[in-house]
Design a protein around this motif. Structure first.
Motif, PDB file in Angstrom:
ATOM      1  N   LEU A 194       0.769  -1.137  -0.076  1.00  0.00           N
ATOM      2  CA  LEU A 194       0.044  -0.093   0.053  1.00  0.00           C
ATOM      3  C   LEU A 194       1.063   1.241  -0.075  1.00  0.00           C
ATOM      4  CD1 LEU A 194      -2.844   1.106  -0.021  1.00  0.00           C
ATOM      5  CD2 LEU A 194      -2.686   1.017   2.504  1.00  0.00           C
ATOM      6  N   ALA A 195       2.098   1.003   0.781  1.00  0.00           N
ATOM      7  CA  ALA A 195       2.941   2.269   0.720  1.00  0.00           C
ATOM      8  C   ALA A 195       3.418   2.651  -0.561  1.00  0.00           C
ATOM      9  CB  ALA A 195       4.131   1.996   1.853  1.00  0.00           C
ATOM     10  N   GLY A 196       3.570   1.287  -1.298  1.00  0.00           N
ATOM     11  CA  GLY A 196       4.412   1.674  -2.745  1.00  0.00           C
ATOM     12  C   GLY A 196       3.111   2.269  -3.601  1.00  0.00           C
ATOM     13  N   PHE A 197       1.923   1.754  -3.566  1.00  0.00           N
ATOM     14  CA  PHE A 197       0.856   2.677  -4.190  1.00  0.00           C
ATOM     15  C   PHE A 197       0.883   4.114  -3.943  1.00  0.00           C
ATOM     16  CE2 PHE A 197      -1.060  -1.533  -4.700  1.00  0.00           C
ATOM     17  CZ  PHE A 197      -1.200  -1.742  -5.854  1.00  0.00           C
ATOM     18  N   TYR A 198       1.013   4.373  -2.697  1.00  0.00           N
ATOM     19  CA  TYR A 198       1.041   5.897  -2.433  1.00  0.00           C
ATOM     20  C   TYR A 198       2.353   6.564  -2.856  1.00  0.00           C
ATOM     21  CZ  TYR A 198      -2.335   5.311   1.572  1.00  0.00           C
ATOM     22  OH  TYR A 198      -3.398   5.157   2.154  1.00  0.00           O
ATOM     23  N   ALA A 199       3.320   6.104  -3.159  1.00  0.00           N
ATOM     24  CA  ALA A 199       4.428   6.443  -3.856  1.00  0.00           C
ATOM     25  C   ALA A 199       4.148   6.661  -5.255  1.00  0.00           C
ATOM     26  CB  ALA A 199       5.717   5.474  -3.528  1.00  0.00           C
ATOM     27  N   ILE A 200       3.582   5.533  -5.967  1.00  0.00           N
ATOM     28  CA  ILE A 200       3.238   5.738  -7.362  1.00  0.00           C
ATOM     29  C   ILE A 200       2.309   6.808  -7.545  1.00  0.00           C
ATOM     30  CG2 ILE A 200       2.166   4.735  -9.225  1.00  0.00           C
ATOM     31  CD1 ILE A 200       4.865   3.696  -8.802  1.00  0.00           C
ATOM     32  N   GLN A 201       1.148   6.951  -6.617  1.00  0.00           N
ATOM     33  CA  GLN A 201       0.197   7.995  -6.784  1.00  0.00           C
ATOM     34  C   GLN A 201       0.944   9.523  -6.803  1.00  0.00           C
ATOM     35  OE1 GLN A 201      -2.445   8.531  -3.445  1.00  0.00           O
ATOM     36  NE2 GLN A 201      -4.210   8.874  -4.619  1.00  0.00           N
ATOM     37  N   ALA A 202       1.727   9.573  -5.897  1.00  0.00           N
ATOM     38  CA  ALA A 202       2.432  11.075  -5.593  1.00  0.00           C
ATOM     39  C   ALA A 202       3.405  11.382  -6.814  1.00  0.00           C
ATOM     40  CB  ALA A 202       3.276  10.784  -4.357  1.00  0.00           C
ATOM     41  N   ALA A 203       4.063  10.429  -7.456  1.00  0.00           N
ATOM     42  CA  ALA A 203       4.925  10.402  -8.607  1.00  0.00           C
ATOM     43  C   ALA A 203       3.976  10.785  -9.761  1.00  0.00           C
ATOM     44  CB  ALA A 203       5.738   9.276  -8.930  1.00  0.00           C
ATOM     45  N   LEU A 204       2.846  10.243  -9.968  1.00  0.00           N
ATOM     46  CA  LEU A 204       1.969  10.422 -11.089  1.00  0.00           C
ATOM     47  C   LEU A 204       1.337  11.837 -10.935  1.00  0.00           C
ATOM     48  CD1 LEU A 204      -0.318   7.017 -11.310  1.00  0.00           C
ATOM     49  CD2 LEU A 204       1.544   7.943 -12.853  1.00  0.00           C
ATOM     50  N   LYS A 205       1.424  12.355  -9.932  1.00  0.00           N
ATOM     51  CA  LYS A 205       0.794  13.764  -9.862  1.00  0.00           C
ATOM     52  C   LYS A 205       1.699  14.803 -10.247  1.00  0.00           C
ATOM     53  CE  LYS A 205      -2.486  12.986  -5.650  1.00  0.00           C
ATOM     54  NZ  LYS A 205      -2.443  13.527  -4.191  1.00  0.00           N
ATOM     55  N   THR A 206       3.092  14.558 -10.151  1.00  0.00           N
ATOM     56  CA  THR A 206       3.893  15.504 -10.611  1.00  0.00           C
ATOM     57  C   THR A 206       4.869  15.154 -12.054  1.00  0.00           C
ATOM     58  OG1 THR A 206       5.739  14.185  -9.314  1.00  0.00           O
ATOM     59  CG2 THR A 206       4.583  15.761  -8.116  1.00  0.00           C
ATOM     60  N   SER A 207       4.455  13.830 -12.596  1.00  0.00           N
ATOM     61  CA  SER A 207       5.024  13.528 -13.733  1.00  0.00           C
ATOM     62  C   SER A 207       4.247  14.065 -14.837  1.00  0.00           C
ATOM     63  CB  SER A 207       4.807  12.095 -13.917  1.00  0.00           C
ATOM     64  OG  SER A 207       5.412  11.453 -15.203  1.00  0.00           O
ATOM     65  N   PRO A 208       4.983  14.741 -15.937  1.00  0.00           N
ATOM     66  CA  PRO A 208       4.415  15.403 -17.022  1.00  0.00           C
ATOM     67  C   PRO A 208       3.608  14.762 -17.782  1.00  0.00           C
ATOM     68  CG  PRO A 208       6.799  15.332 -17.169  1.00  0.00           C
ATOM     69  CD  PRO A 208       6.432  15.023 -15.802  1.00  0.00           C
TER      70      PRO A 208
END
Length: 219
Positions: free
Chosen positions: A35-49
């Motif tokens: 679940l922590a990994g999903f949180y990290a992916i979610q945070a990265a998707l928010k900033t990825s162009p």
């Protein structure tokens, strides 16, 4: 992540309660990490162009996230948690659980792996042939009088061979000596048998010569 929320529970306690309510099981560390990994992916998707893998990876390198599982961050090599102090627990052979990291909170030194992988391989393959012990690098520490890479050679055996070399006693001489001793033994046995037979024959001859003619039915 130790912040108290929802009736005094920490985010970790909240996650555990929600997970158990949904699945009926107590979450293990793998479930928390996923679940922590999903949180990290979610945070990265928010900033990825874009959704391209390369750009998402670059965004992940800049993620600094506080979650119920602790702080999530990555170094330049993509390793997680290198810049944060995660608590690492160590279980010893007697079942004792101790903290080994962060150092400021550790109450036991890190022992990993124990024994080391080279040492395990050395022991599993009986590399030291029962004449020594494997060190952490998988090298045999031989016990006296054994030596060699695999502790397969003995100083006592070497001393005997050295004596044989000094006396010029080759394998042929040893074989000849064995044959000589064997011949002497056979000769001794034959001599004993011959003496026993000779004694028996002498006793029979004496018995025959002391009998009279009448003993054989002659008139």
């Amino acid at each position: 992540y130790q912040r108290r929320v929802h009736g005094g529970r920490t985010p970790g306690e909240e996650f555990s309660a929600v997970y158990k309510s949904a699945t009926g099981n107590v979450p293990n560390y793998q479930a928390a990490n996923y679940l922590a990994g999903f949180y990290a992916i979610q945070a990265a998707l928010k900033t990825s162009p874009s959704l391209k893998s390369e750009q998402i990876i670059n965004s992940l390198k800049n993620v600094h996230l506080s979650s119920f599982a602790g702080f999530i961050g990555f170094d330049s090599y993509g390793r997680v948690g290198q810049s944060y102090d995660f608590v690492t627990l160590q279980y010893t052979g007697d079942g004792t659980c101790s903290a080994v990291t962060p150092v400021i909170r550790a109450n036991q030194d890190l022992i990993y792996p124990s024994p080391t992988y080279p040492q395990r391989e050395c022991m599993d393959t009986n590399k030291c042939t029962g004449h020594g012990e494997c060190d952490e690098e998988g090298i045999c520490l031989c016990t006296n009088p054994w030596y060699g890479v695999n502790c397969e050679q003995s100083t006592e055996k070497r001393a005997v061979l050295k004596v044989l070399e000094q006396t010029n006693c080759s394998g042929y001489y040893v074989a000849a000596l064995i044959f000589f001793l064997f011949s002497v033994a056979i000769f001794g046995i034959a001599l004993v048998i011959f003496k026993s037979w000779r004694h028996w024959l002498t006793e029979k001859t004496k018995t025959f010569s002391t009998r009279s003619a009448g003993d054989y039915g002659c008139s």
